[in-house]
Design an enzyme around this catalytic site. Structure first.
Site, PDB file in Angstrom:
ATOM      1  CD  GLU A 143      27.910  26.040 -26.950  1.00 51.95           C
ATOM      2  OE1 GLU A 143      27.437  25.350 -27.891  1.00 51.95           O
ATOM      3  OE2 GLU A 143      28.135  27.212 -27.172  1.00 51.95           O
ATOM      4  CE  LYS A 179      23.456  29.251 -29.238  1.00 50.11           C
ATOM      5  NZ  LYS A 179      23.294  27.630 -29.294  1.00 50.11           N
TER       6      LYS A 179
END
Length: 206
Positions: free
Chosen positions: A40, A125
């Site tokens: 990411e 998340k």
């Protein structure tokens, strides 16, 4: 892409953020070289969209290259245009349904988790995971047994192993893995840290 299956296969999502775009790109490609291929790139990284675009060009269409710290639909649209294959938010973010790529939606409390799922989050998340630690993940899995959780925040190698053993789909790791590499730091040390994380994850599967 099936984000959950990709995360389950990779087990570790490396979070790259830094002030040097060239160093950030080198960090992404170095991680791929040593077997940490799910990355990411935080939009707080200097010239993050160019880093994503160039990483996509270098690593190919199938690489899991996400855009992180996505806080608005405009952020999301720009990241997808740059080649992000998924989006990662720090919190529950409205307006991302139909964006064309899966979303790893940030949430912490049960109420936030339910809302994130209702808004189309493919996985949660769990952030900041350090507030509750692995015990909190275990507690959440009782009411949410089928929700894919990715703890992020303060996850070092031992914690990564602990979270995975308690049912996390994957873990997201920033500075404990990346260190100063995305600011121009030593890539040799990055490789050493990556080896420690890979060894910890191997212990979890032993």
């Amino acid at each position: 892409m099936n984000l959950v299956e990709s995360l389950r296969a990779h087990r570790l999502l490396a979070i790259v953020r830094g002030k040097d775009p060239a160093a950030a790109l080198r960090t992404v490609t170095t991680l791929a070289e040593v077997g940490i291929a799910a990355v990411e790139v935080s939009l707080t990284t200097t010239d993050a969209l160019t880093v994503i675009e160039r990483a996509r060009a270098e690593l190919g269409p199938d690489a899991l290259i996400g855009a992180g710290t996505v806080r608005t639909p405009a952020d999301a649209a720009r990241a997808v245009d740059a080649g992000a294959s998924c989006l990662v938010t720090p919190a529950v973010v409205d307006g991302l349904a139909g964006i064309g790529v899966p979303v790893l939606m940030g949430a912490l409390t049960p109420t936030e988790i339910e809302r994130a799922l209702a808004l189309g989050g493919a996985a949660i998340k769990l952030f900041p995971a350090s507030l509750g630690g692995p015990d909190y993940l275990s507690a959440l899995r009782s009411p949410f047994p089928d929700v894919p959780f990715v703890p992020v925040g303060g996850v070092d190698a031992p914690a990564a192993r602990d979270y995975l053993s308690r049912g996390a789909t994957a873990v997201g790791v920033g500075s404990p893995l990346i260190g100063d590499a995305a600011d121009g730091g030593d890539l040799g040390r990055l490789r050493e840290r990556a080896a420690r994380f890979r060894a910890a994850l191997a212990q979890d599967t032993a």
